[in-house]
Design a protein around this motif. Structure first.
Motif: not given
Length: 200
Positions: A36-61
């Motif tokens: 459950n918890v990991l899937r949430g982070s994965f979905c944020e990554f997928v949506v970020g990738a679809a939006l074309g945002v810069d994912l190289s800086a890492g996730r911000t908590n």
């Protein structure tokens, strides 16, 4: 922003490599995408990738919303340089359940802003401009693979619609979500759907 790792960094003891790397840790701790918890982070990554945002800086908590999508737009409040995106997810399958499918439900509770230095600040509300609800549709655990994005539906709903129709509601089921004004799309359509939803 934290210290971003690439996976090949070794764990050291007395300045010597131990034979283990960050990738070994990731594989051990973060490879079950039905969790459950990991899937949430994965979905944020997928949506970020679809939006074309810069994912190289890492996730911000601790951020008030999940993704900051650079995009210029205007509304009654004025001109904006980005769209604030909240990502929610739900799945029939969980890492902990065998056989029984879970009910699809998404969290939509208004929240205060949590700051690691100052604690809780600001008004309790939905902090984003738009929500992306990620629904993983697979029902057979033996063949399920969340990496196959064909098996996901994405529902995009403006935060204004949620505020108007759901007020202080804390969660929403799939049928109720589908009854709201929304855009249902696949992975390649997320960016256009987010823009269209925000622009009204």
């Amino acid at each position: 922003m934290g210290i971003v790792k690439w996976g090949d960094e070794p764990l050291l003891f007395s300045k010597e490599q131990t034979g283990f790397t960050v990738l070994d840790f990731w594989r051990w701790s973060f490879s079950d995408l039905l969790d459950n918890v990991l899937r949430g982070s994965f979905c944020e990554f997928v949506v970020g990738a679809a939006l074309g945002v810069d994912l190289s800086a890492g996730r911000t908590n601790w951020a008030p919303w999940d993704i900051t999508f650079p995009y210029s737009w205007e509304d009654a409040a004025g001109r904006h340089d980005f769209i604030r995106v909240e990502v929610k997810n739900s799945s029939y399958l969980q890492s902990w359940n065998d056989g029984k499918l879970s009910k699809i439900s998404f969290g939509i509770a208004p929240k205060e802003v949590a700051d690691p230095a100052q604690g809780i600040i600001g008004e309790k509300k939905r902090q984003s401009d738009v929500y992306v609800f990620c629904h993983y549709k697979a029902k057979d655990k033996a063949t399920a693979d969340p990496l196959v994005l064909d098996d996901w539906d994405f529902y995009i709903v403006s935060t204004k619609v949620l505020d108007d129709r759901c007020a202080g509601q804390k969660s929403i089921g799939l049928a109720s979500l589908q009854n709201l004004r929304h855009i249902r799309t696949d992975f390649p359509g997320i960016r256009d759907a987010v823009i269209r939803c925000v622009l009204g």
